[in-house]
Design a protein around this motif. Structure first.
Motif, short mmCIF file in Angstrom:
data_model
loop_
_atom_site.label_atom_id
_atom_site.label_comp_id
_atom_site.label_asym_id
_atom_site.label_seq_id
_atom_site.Cartn_x
_atom_site.Cartn_y
_atom_site.Cartn_z
N MET A 1 6.54 -4.62 -9.12
CA MET A 1 7.52 -4.60 -8.02
C MET A 1 7.55 -5.95 -7.31
SD MET A 1 7.90 -1.15 -5.84
CE MET A 1 6.26 -0.50 -5.72
N ALA A 9 12.53 -0.47 -0.52
CA ALA A 9 12.05 0.91 -0.56
C ALA A 9 11.47 1.32 0.79
CB ALA A 9 11.00 1.07 -1.65
N TRP A 91 -1.19 7.76 5.95
CA TRP A 91 -0.35 7.47 4.77
C TRP A 91 0.25 6.07 4.90
CZ3 TRP A 91 -1.01 10.86 1.08
CH2 TRP A 91 -1.24 12.20 1.40
N LEU A 93 -0.68 3.36 6.71
CA LEU A 93 -1.56 2.20 6.65
C LEU A 93 -2.38 2.12 5.37
CD1 LEU A 93 -2.81 1.79 10.32
CD2 LEU A 93 -1.13 0.44 9.08
N SER A 94 -2.32 3.16 4.53
CA SER A 94 -3.04 3.04 3.25
C SER A 94 -2.08 2.68 2.12
CB SER A 94 -3.79 4.34 2.94
OG SER A 94 -2.90 5.41 2.77
N LEU A 95 -0.82 2.41 2.45
CA LEU A 95 0.12 1.99 1.41
C LEU A 95 -0.35 0.69 0.77
CD1 LEU A 95 3.60 2.67 3.03
CD2 LEU A 95 2.73 3.67 0.93
N PRO A 96 -0.25 0.60 -0.54
CA PRO A 96 -0.73 -0.62 -1.21
C PRO A 96 0.26 -1.77 -1.07
CG PRO A 96 0.03 0.95 -2.82
CD PRO A 96 0.21 1.60 -1.49
N MET A 97 0.55 -2.15 0.14
CA MET A 97 1.48 -3.25 0.39
C MET A 97 0.94 -4.07 1.54
SD MET A 97 5.00 -1.23 0.15
CE MET A 97 5.21 -0.10 -1.20
N ARG A 99 0.43 -5.89 4.97
CA ARG A 99 0.77 -5.38 6.29
C ARG A 99 2.06 -6.01 6.83
NH1 ARG A 99 -4.13 -2.71 7.98
NH2 ARG A 99 -4.19 -1.33 6.20
N MET C 52 -10.54 2.46 2.68
CA MET C 52 -9.11 2.21 2.51
C MET C 52 -8.64 0.96 3.26
SD MET C 52 -8.28 4.47 0.47
CE MET C 52 -6.52 4.13 0.36
N GLY C 53 -9.54 0.30 3.96
CA GLY C 53 -9.14 -0.90 4.70
C GLY C 53 -8.34 -0.60 5.95
N ILE C 54 -8.33 0.66 6.38
CA ILE C 54 -7.62 0.99 7.62
C ILE C 54 -8.50 0.62 8.80
CG2 ILE C 54 -6.70 2.89 9.01
CD1 ILE C 54 -5.97 4.29 6.41
N TRP C 71 -5.26 -3.74 0.99
CA TRP C 71 -4.07 -3.13 0.40
C TRP C 71 -3.98 -3.33 -1.10
CZ3 TRP C 71 -0.42 -6.03 -2.10
CH2 TRP C 71 -0.41 -7.40 -1.83
N ASN C 74 -5.94 -0.63 -2.68
CA ASN C 74 -5.35 0.69 -2.45
C ASN C 74 -4.39 1.11 -3.56
OD1 ASN C 74 -6.79 0.66 -0.16
ND2 ASN C 74 -5.06 0.66 1.26
N ALA C 75 -3.89 0.15 -4.33
CA ALA C 75 -3.02 0.51 -5.45
C ALA C 75 -3.75 1.38 -6.45
CB ALA C 75 -2.50 -0.76 -6.12
N TYR C 79 -5.28 8.53 -1.71
CA TYR C 79 -6.01 8.86 -0.48
C TYR C 79 -5.29 9.95 0.29
CZ TYR C 79 -7.65 7.99 4.38
OH TYR C 79 -8.12 8.10 5.66
N LEU C 102 7.12 4.13 -3.60
CA LEU C 102 6.15 3.34 -2.85
C LEU C 102 4.74 3.31 -3.45
CD1 LEU C 102 7.13 4.25 0.82
CD2 LEU C 102 7.73 2.21 -0.47
N LEU C 103 4.43 4.25 -4.34
CA LEU C 103 3.07 4.29 -4.86
C LEU C 103 3.03 3.85 -6.32
CD1 LEU C 103 1.94 7.73 -3.41
CD2 LEU C 103 1.46 5.47 -2.49
N PRO C 104 2.20 2.85 -6.64
CA PRO C 104 2.08 2.46 -8.04
C PRO C 104 1.38 3.58 -8.82
CG PRO C 104 0.96 0.91 -6.54
CD PRO C 104 1.34 2.10 -5.75
#
Lengths: 247, 134, 238
Positions: A1, A9, A91, A93-97, A99, C52-54, C71, C74-75, C79, C102-104
Motif C-alpha cells: 500500500m 482508506a 483499534w 492506535l494499534s493500526l499499522p500506520m 501516527r 503494541m506501541g500504544i 506501527w 503491528n502489521a 490485537y 486498513l489491515l495487512p
C-alpha cells in the motif's frame, strides 16, 4: 500500500462521525444538523412573521458563517476524544500506520465534514432573498450584492477552517497526553492570540456601514501564517500521540 | 482435583485439569484402542475436532497424536484423516506391553511388602474366581 | 532469541504513583496458546499495550517478533484491545471493509466464513448488537488476519456463554490452521485453562510464575489452583 492509498482508506473511515451515548446503548449521537436546521426554521418563522416590517440590514445574517471555523474545531476535537469515549481508541492506535497518517486523516476528514455541515449557509442566502421579497426591497443589484457579500464571508471563514481543525486535533490529543493539565493554559494562550487580529481588525478586513466585507492584502499573509501554524500543530499532535501519551 | 467430562463425537474424555493434558489424551485414547472400544481402522477425530471438543491447545493434541503414531496405534492418511491401525497384531502387542507394565508395577509393590513373585502366584491361585466373588 | 515471540527485560511503567509494570522480565516462546493470568491491576493490559506501541514504558527493553514495538511491527500482530467496542455506526459488512482496507494480511474470505460460522448477518448494525455479538465481530477481525502473533485482551469479558463457546471454537480452529502465537488474558479461567500451552502469572507488574502449562500442571496443579495459591487475597472475592 502506498501512503496515498492508506490515507484515502483512513479518510474514508474517518468520515463517519458519531458519539456513543453513555446511557442508552441504542442511541448514536449524530449532531450533524442539530443546530443549523432548527436555527433556519426559527429564522424562516421570524421572517414570515415580521414580513414587510423587516427594516434591518439582512447582511447581518452572514455573521452566522463565523460558526464554520468553530464547527471545524469542534469536529476535530470530537474526532480524537470520541475514539476514547466510544471505546475504539485501542483499534485506532494499534493500526499499522505511522501516527502522522492517523492525525492527517482526521484533519482532512474534519475539513470535509465541516464542508458537509456548511449547507446552512445556502439556507441563509435563500431566506435572505425571501425576506427581501416580503419587505419589497428585492432588486437584481441588491440580491447580487447580498450574495456576493455572503460568498466573501464564507470564503474568509473557509480559510480559517483548516487551521482551526488542526487546533482542534491538537487540543484533542492533549487530552490523551500526560500534559492534559496544560489544557486551560493553552486555552488562555489561544484567547490571547485570538485578540491580536481583533485588536487591529482593519489590518486584515474592513466591514463598512452597509456591512459589506472587504479583504485586505494582509489577510492573505495572515491566512498563510495560520496554515503554517496548522502544519506545526499537526506535527505536535503526532508527537504527543507517539511520545508522551498518558495511555 | 476437578475432573471435567468432555464429549468428542462418541468419545467421552475425563479431563483432570490438575494433571498434564498431553498425557491424559495419550492414555485415554490408547486405553480406548487397547480395550477395543475403537474398532480396527476406525476414524478418530481430527486434531481440530479433538482440540475443540476438549478445549485443549491444538499443539497438545498434535503432540499426543504423534506419540500414538510412534506406538503404531494410529495412522494419518493424507487428506483422509486419522485412523486406528488396521493391524490386530499391533494392538495385541500393545495390550501385551500394557499388561506387562501393569504387572511389573504390581509385582514391585508386592515386593516392597515382602511378597516374592512365587508368593504372588500362590495368592493369585487362591484368589476367588469371578463367579465366587460376592 | 529467534524463536521468542515476546521478550521483555526489566520493563517498568508508572501511572501517577502506581507502578503498572514493575521491572517485568518475560520470555514467551513462539507457537501455541499462551495464558497471561493474574488479578485485576496486575499489569496484563499495560503489558499488551506496550507490546503494541500504544503505551511507552518508562524503562526497560521490549522485543516483539524480534523488533521494537511500533506501527511497523503491528502489521504482524492482530490485537483485541481491552474493554474494546466496535464502531457503532458500522454494519458487519462495513467492519469487514474496514479490515480489508486498513489491515495487512486480512483474509476477507476467511472473515466471511467466520462471520457465517458465528451467526453474524452482514447487514446487521453494530449499534443495537448485544455485547456478545459485538465481541464475536471484533474477534473475527483478529482471527481473519494471517499473522504470526495474536494478542487478545479479555476476549470473554461480559460475554454470554454461547458466544464464549463459539469464540473458543473459532480460536482453536484458527490455532490449528495457522502457526500463530496467541497471547490471551482472561478472568474466565475455568472455561479456558485447558487451552493453554504456556502460562504466565502476573502480579503487581511482575512475573510471579511462568512455564509450559503441562509442566506447571504436574508441578502445581490446575491453573486455577495456581491462581488461588498465588493470589489468595485477590481471588477470593471473585
Amino acid at each position: 500500500m502506498t501512503g496515498y492509498q492508506e490515507l484515502g482508506a483512513l479518510v474514508h473511515h474517518e468520515l463517519s462521525y458519531y458519539r456513543r451515548e453513555r446511557d442508552s446503548e441504542q442511541h448514536l449521537g449524530r449532531r450533524r444538523w442539530s443546530l443549523s436546521v432548527p436555527g433556519l426554521i426559527i429564522w424562516f418563522a421570524v421572517i414570515t412573521w415580521q414580513g414587510p416590517n423587516i427594516r434591518f440590514n439582512l447582511n447581518y445574517s452572514w455573521y452566522a458563517t463565523l460558526a464554520l471555523p468553530l464547527i471545524a474545531m469542534g469536529v476535530a476535537t470530537g474526532h480524537i476524544v470520541n475514539e476514547r469515549k466510544n471505546g475504539t481508541v485501542g483499534w485506532w492506535l494499534s493500526l499499522p500506520m505511522p501516527r502522522y497518517l492517523l492525525v492527517l486523516s482526521k484533519w482532512v476528514a474534519s475539513i470535509l465534514l465541516t464542508a458537509q455541515r456548511s449547507f446552512y449557509v445556502a439556507g441563509i442566502a435563500l431566506l435572505g432573498i425571501y425576506a427581501m421579497m416580503l419587505n419589497g426591497t428585492v432588486s437584481p443589484t441588491i440580491v447580487c450584492h447580498f450574495l456576493l457579500n455572503g460568498l466573501t464571508w464564507t470564503l474568509i471563514m473557509y480559510c480559517l477552517v483548516p487551521p482551526l481543525a488542526a487546533l482542534g486535533l491538537f487540543m484533542g490529543t492533549l487530552t490523551y497526553s500526560r500534559w492534559k493539565d496544560l489544557i486551560p493554559g493553552v486555552w488562555l494562550m489561544l484567547v490571547a492570540t485570538g485578540w491580536l487580529p481583533v485588536a487591529h481588525p482593519g489590518l486584515y478586513l474592513t466591514v463598512n456601514q452597509a456591512l459589506t466585507v472587504t479583504i485586505k492584502p494582509a489577510f492573505a499573509l495572515a491566512v498563510f501564517a495560520t496554515w503554517l501554524l496548522s502544519g506545526f500543530l499537526l506535527w505536535l499532535a503526532t508527537r504527543i500521540l507517539t511520545r508522551v501519551t498518558g495511555l | 482435583m476437578h475432573l471435567e467430562q468432555r464429549d468428542v463425537g462418541s468419545f467421552r474424555f475425563l479431563l483432570d485439569l490438575s494433571q498434564p493434558i498431553y498425557e491424559q489424551i495419550v492414555q485415554q485414547l490408547s486405553g480406548a484402542i487397547a480395550r477395543g472400544d475403537l474398532d480396527l481402522g476406525a476414524k478418530i477425530p481430527s486434531v481440530r475436532e479433538l482440540a475443540q471438543g476438549l478445549r485443549a491447545a491444538p499443539n497438545t493434541v498434535v503432540h499426543a497424536y504423534q506419540e500414538l503414531e510412534r506406538e503404531g496405534l494410529i495412522e494419518t492418511r493424507r487428506g483422509q484423516g486419522t485412523f486406528v491401525t488396521t493391524s490386530a497384531t499391533v494392538i495385541h502387542e500393545f495390550r501385551a506391553k500394557l499388561a506387562q507394565t501393569l504387572l511389573n508395577q504390581f509385582l514391585q509393590q508386592m515386593e516392597r511388602l515382602g511378597f516374592s513373585p512365587d508368593d504372588v502366584r500362590h495368592l493369585l491361585r487362591e484368589y476367588p474366581k469371578e463367579g465366587d466373588r460376592t | 532469541m529467534t524463536n521468542m515471540a515476546v521478550t521483555c527485560t526489566d520493563v517498568s511503567k508508572r501511572y501517577g504513583n502506581r507502578m503498572a509494570l514493575n521491572g517485568l522480565t518475560l520470555e514467551i516462546p513462539s507457537g501455541g496458546i499462551v495464558g497471561i493470568l493474574g488479578p485485576n491491576g496486575s499489569g496484563k493490559s499495560t503489558l499488551f499495550r506496550t507490546l503494541m506501541g500504544i503505551t511507552r514504558p518508562d524503562s526497560g527493553n521490549i522485543s516483539v517478533l524480534g523488533s521494537v514495538p511500533g506501527w511497523e511491527t503491528n502489521a504482524k500482530i492482530a490485537y483485541l484491545p481491552d474493554r474494546a467496542r466496535w464502531y457503532a455506526d458500522h454494519t458487519v459488512r462495513k467492519a469487514l471493509d474496514w479490515g480489508s482496507s486498513l489491515l495487512p494480511n486480512f483474509d476477507r474470505s476467511r472473515a466471511l466464513a467466520l462471520a457465517h460460522e458465528m451467526n453474524l448477518d452482514l447487514g446487521q448494525s453494530v449499534n443495537g448488537m448485544s455485547r456478545g455479538t459485538e465481541a464475536r465481530l471484533m474477534l473475527i477481525l483478529c482471527l481473519a488476519r494471517q499473522v504470526p502473533l495474536m494478542i487478545l485482551d479479555e476476549p470473554f469479558f461480559g460475554i454470554d456463554l454461547i458466544s464464549r463457546e463459539k469464540i473458543i471454537d473459532a480460536l482453536v480452529a484458527s490455532a490449528t490452521e495457522q502457526e500463530t502465537t496467541v497471547l490471551l488474558s482472561t478472568h474466565e479461567i475455568s472455561d479456558t485453562e485447558s487451552l493453554f500451552d504456556y502460562a504466565v502469572f502476573l502480579r503487581a507488574g511482575r512475573v510471579e510464575r511462568q512455564g509450559n502449562a503441562d509442566s506447571l500442571r504436574s508441578q502445581y496443579g490446575s491453573m486455577r489452583d495456581i491462581m488461588r495459591n498465588l493470589f489468595q487475597e485477590e481471588v477470593t472475592s471473585q
